[in-house]
Design an enzyme around this catalytic site. Structure first.
Site, PDB file in Angstrom:
ATOM      1  N   ARG A  51       0.110  -1.141   0.225  1.00 29.64           N
ATOM      2  CA  ARG A  51      -0.647   0.527   0.244  1.00 29.64           C
ATOM      3  C   ARG A  51       0.978   1.465  -0.280  1.00 29.64           C
ATOM      4  O   ARG A  51       2.059   0.944   0.280  1.00 29.64           O
ATOM      5  CB  ARG A  51      -0.755   0.068   1.664  1.00 29.64           C
ATOM      6  CG  ARG A  51      -1.683  -0.935   1.745  1.00 29.64           C
ATOM      7  CD  ARG A  51      -2.724  -1.472   1.150  1.00 29.64           C
ATOM      8  NE  ARG A  51      -3.283  -2.418   2.501  1.00 29.64           N
ATOM      9  CZ  ARG A  51      -3.970  -2.721   3.621  1.00 29.64           C
ATOM     10  NH1 ARG A  51      -3.718  -1.515   4.085  1.00 29.64           N
ATOM     11  NH2 ARG A  51      -4.044  -3.519   4.150  1.00 29.64           N
ATOM     12  N   GLY A  52       0.216   2.248  -0.157  1.00 31.49           N
ATOM     13  CA  GLY A  52       0.838   3.476  -0.019  1.00 31.49           C
ATOM     14  C   GLY A  52       1.923   4.097  -0.851  1.00 31.49           C
ATOM     15  O   GLY A  52       1.989   3.105  -1.904  1.00 31.49           O
ATOM     16  N   ALA A  53       1.353   5.468  -1.901  1.00 34.68           N
ATOM     17  CA  ALA A  53       2.022   5.274  -3.359  1.00 34.68           C
ATOM     18  C   ALA A  53       3.497   4.953  -3.676  1.00 34.68           C
ATOM     19  O   ALA A  53       3.846   4.240  -4.153  1.00 34.68           O
ATOM     20  CB  ALA A  53       1.551   6.885  -3.299  1.00 34.68           C
ATOM     21  N   ARG A  94      -3.344  -0.169 -10.147  1.00 35.57           N
ATOM     22  CA  ARG A  94      -4.434   0.660  -9.802  1.00 35.57           C
ATOM     23  C   ARG A  94      -4.317   2.067  -9.994  1.00 35.57           C
ATOM     24  O   ARG A  94      -2.883   2.298 -10.541  1.00 35.57           O
ATOM     25  CB  ARG A  94      -3.765   0.853  -7.816  1.00 35.57           C
ATOM     26  CG  ARG A  94      -4.039  -0.108  -6.959  1.00 35.57           C
ATOM     27  CD  ARG A  94      -3.663   0.004  -5.280  1.00 35.57           C
ATOM     28  NE  ARG A  94      -4.943   0.957  -5.027  1.00 35.57           N
ATOM     29  CZ  ARG A  94      -4.682   1.962  -3.609  1.00 35.57           C
ATOM     30  NH1 ARG A  94      -3.654   1.100  -2.985  1.00 35.57           N
ATOM     31  NH2 ARG A  94      -5.482   2.022  -2.945  1.00 35.57           N
ATOM     32  N   GLN A 197      -6.080   1.921   7.475  1.00 37.02           N
ATOM     33  CA  GLN A 197      -4.815   1.851   7.588  1.00 37.02           C
ATOM     34  C   GLN A 197      -3.974   2.397   8.737  1.00 37.02           C
ATOM     35  O   GLN A 197      -3.034   2.501   9.047  1.00 37.02           O
ATOM     36  CB  GLN A 197      -4.705   3.131   6.815  1.00 37.02           C
ATOM     37  CG  GLN A 197      -4.377   2.210   5.192  1.00 37.02           C
ATOM     38  CD  GLN A 197      -5.480   1.957   4.519  1.00 37.02           C
ATOM     39  OE1 GLN A 197      -6.920   2.438   5.069  1.00 37.02           O
ATOM     40  NE2 GLN A 197      -6.041   2.495   3.466  1.00 37.02           N
ATOM     41  N   ASP A 238      -1.424  10.811  -2.300  1.00 42.58           N
ATOM     42  CA  ASP A 238      -1.143   9.848  -3.747  1.00 42.58           C
ATOM     43  C   ASP A 238      -0.803  10.650  -5.353  1.00 42.58           C
ATOM     44  O   ASP A 238      -0.437   9.716  -6.353  1.00 42.58           O
ATOM     45  CB  ASP A 238      -2.406   9.566  -3.934  1.00 42.58           C
ATOM     46  CG  ASP A 238      -2.722   7.995  -2.810  1.00 42.58           C
ATOM     47  OD1 ASP A 238      -2.586   8.764  -2.092  1.00 42.58           O
ATOM     48  OD2 ASP A 238      -2.057   6.558  -2.737  1.00 42.58           O
ATOM     49  N   ASN A 248      -5.273  12.583  -2.311  1.00 42.64           N
ATOM     50  CA  ASN A 248      -5.200  11.762  -0.514  1.00 42.64           C
ATOM     51  C   ASN A 248      -6.099  10.954  -0.134  1.00 42.64           C
ATOM     52  O   ASN A 248      -7.300  10.351  -0.663  1.00 42.64           O
ATOM     53  CB  ASN A 248      -4.673  11.908   0.131  1.00 42.64           C
ATOM     54  CG  ASN A 248      -3.582  11.167   0.941  1.00 42.64           C
ATOM     55  OD1 ASN A 248      -2.471  10.529   0.965  1.00 42.64           O
ATOM     56  ND2 ASN A 248      -3.578  11.141   2.497  1.00 42.64           N
ATOM     57  N   LYS A 249      -6.076   9.780   0.083  1.00 40.93           N
ATOM     58  CA  LYS A 249      -6.628   9.124   1.229  1.00 40.93           C
ATOM     59  C   LYS A 249      -8.199   9.922   1.564  1.00 40.93           C
ATOM     60  O   LYS A 249      -8.079  11.180   1.812  1.00 40.93           O
ATOM     61  CB  LYS A 249      -6.757   8.850   2.580  1.00 40.93           C
ATOM     62  CG  LYS A 249      -7.164   7.657   3.196  1.00 40.93           C
ATOM     63  CD  LYS A 249      -7.813   6.688   1.785  1.00 40.93           C
ATOM     64  CE  LYS A 249      -6.999   5.459   1.396  1.00 40.93           C
ATOM     65  NZ  LYS A 249      -7.320   4.836   0.272  1.00 40.93           N
TER      66      LYS A 249
HETATM   67  O1  MRU Z   1      -4.907   2.888  -0.492  1.00 41.06           O
HETATM   68  P1  MRU Z   1      -4.424   2.768   0.120  1.00 41.06           P
HETATM   69  O2  MRU Z   1      -4.325   1.940   1.157  1.00 41.06           O
HETATM   70  O3  MRU Z   1      -2.811   2.719  -0.901  1.00 41.06           O
HETATM   71  O4  MRU Z   1      -3.732   4.140   0.403  1.00 41.06           O
HETATM   72  C1  MRU Z   1      -3.026   4.878   1.027  1.00 41.06           C
HETATM   73  C2  MRU Z   1      -2.529   6.436   1.352  1.00 41.06           C
HETATM   74  O5  MRU Z   1      -3.456   7.388   0.793  1.00 41.06           O
HETATM   75  C3  MRU Z   1      -1.395   7.137   1.373  1.00 41.06           C
HETATM   76  O6  MRU Z   1      -2.315   8.392   2.490  1.00 41.06           O
HETATM   77  C4  MRU Z   1      -0.929   7.820   0.811  1.00 41.06           C
HETATM   78  O7  MRU Z   1      -0.682   6.835   0.024  1.00 41.06           O
HETATM   79  C5  MRU Z   1       0.093   8.608   1.577  1.00 41.06           C
HETATM   80  S1  MRU Z   1       2.115   7.940   0.485  1.00 41.06           S
HETATM   81  C6  MRU Z   1       3.151   8.010   1.862  1.00 41.06           C
END
Ligand code: MRU
Length: 347
Positions: A51-53, A94, A197, A238, A248-249
């Site tokens: 997960r995470g960008a 994604r 998360q 993201d 972002n989320k």
């Molecule tokens: O759906 P996810 O868990 O991949 O989402 C992650 C996020 O939105 C994070 O806040 C984002 O990627 C921050 S980058 C470190």
């Protein structure tokens, strides 16, 4: 001063195999998923193992190396076309986090034109991207933390930590650096429905580092801000459009509105690989929608009225005018706009 905490690494390249910390099982279990070809990596990204960008970008980069090995071994005549197919599949895993597309573009640039073994070249390139992300996080952490006046309470959302990156984290990098420097006295984490998360990942990794963190339900953020316990909201990103609008989320936009309404500061921490100069504004950012069952069920058990419609956008866009600062590895951009972001890319 607080003690400097250790760092967590969710992505490992072991004996030419990509090994990913399975984030779906945290915090109950620490287990790893092995990826041996691009299909494994596509599934790991799509199914939220990783997960995470930045983290999904790094995983995809290794996925390109694995694909090159498979196709080059099979057929020296057709491996390039087969590799392009796998890159396209990785790109589609994604849609919102642009670090995925950024990393794939860097890998495509590295595909050898001549007779060199592409696996060797591309594995080395993926390792470079991996190491560069860790260094970027440490730099942006220091830059972002310097904005925070000592004694602050900080609220974060989702996971933008070591688990979402090569290590150390973007928003949690700022929090780690601010905590180590004694600037941050209290950290609050939104639980982050529906994947939790914040509760499962952010709380886990901060506690592992000895950073005191208090969990709130997403709906408690306004109450917390009104109580005076928060001075900064710090999140990751993201995708940052060329004009500074930031995806972002889901829930981040609401936090930015609340921060402005309460006279608090809102910071995004993200590497340059998250800034998409080809996307003019937030309206152009593709927003991922996931299965409604993520809302209507919890751990496989139904929790909503049977038959209810549910909408599940998993990211939102915060307009640039609500963002006080974007912390990057090249420094901080305050009151971000198109011109200021463009300057980050000048030598
Ligand atoms: O759906 P996810 O868990 O991949 O989402 C992650 C996020 O939105 C994070 O806040 C984002 O990627 C921050 S980058 C470190």
């Amino acid at each position: 001063m607080h003690a400097q905490p250790p760092v967590t690494h969710p992505i490992e390249w072991r004996d030419d195999v990509l090994v990913l910390l399975d984030q779906r099982r945290l915090p109950a279990a620490v287990s790893w998923v092995e990826c041996r070809d691009a299909n494994d990596v596509v599934a790991a990204i799509r199914d939220m193992v990783v997960r995470g960008a930045p983290a999904i970008g790094i995983a995809a980069a290794y996925g390109v190396a694995l694909a090159a090995r498979r196709h080059y071994e099979r057929d020296r005549g057709t491996w390039r076309a087969a590799l392009e197919d796998d890159i396209a599949a990785l790109r589609a895993a994604r849609p919102t986090a642009v670090n995925l597309m950024w990393a794939l573009d860097r890998m495509r640039e590295a595909i050898p034109a001549g007779g060199d073994d592409p696996f060797v070249v591309l594995a080395a390139r993926a390792c470079e991207l991996h190491a560069a992300d860790l260094a970027a996080n440490q730099a942006m952490g220091a830059h972002g933390a310097a904005l925070i006046a000592p004694g602050a309470g900080v609220l974060t959302h989702c996971n933008a930590g070591a688990l979402a990156t090569a290590g150390y984290g973007t928003a949690l990098g700022v929090i780690r650096a601010g905590w180590a420097a004694g600037r941050i006295d209290a950290v609050y984490a939104c639980e982050t429905r529906p994947w939790l998360q914040g509760a499962r990942l952010t709380a886990w990794e901060l506690l592992a580092d000895g950073i005191d963190v208090t969990l709130i339900v997403d709906g408690a953020a306004a109450h917390l801000m009104a109580s005076g316990r928060v001075q900064w909201v710090v999140t990751g990103a993201d995708r940052i459009a060329a004009n500074g609008d930031t995806a972002n989320k889901i829930g981040t936009y609401g936090l930015a509105c609340l921060a402005r309404a309460h006279g608090l500061k809102f910071m995004i921490a993200a590497p340059l690989s998250t800034i998409d100069r080809d996307t003019p504004s937030g309206a152009d950012i593709p927003i991922e929608h996931r299965d409604a069952a993520e809302l209507t069920h919890l751990a496989g058990q139904p929790v909503a009225a049977p038959g209810v419609h549910a909408l599940n956008p998993v990211f939102d866009v915060t307009p640039a005018h609500l963002i006080d600062a974007i912390a990057t590895e090249k420094g901080v951009v305050e009151r971000p706009d198109r011109a200021a972001l463009a300057r980050l890319f000048e030598a």
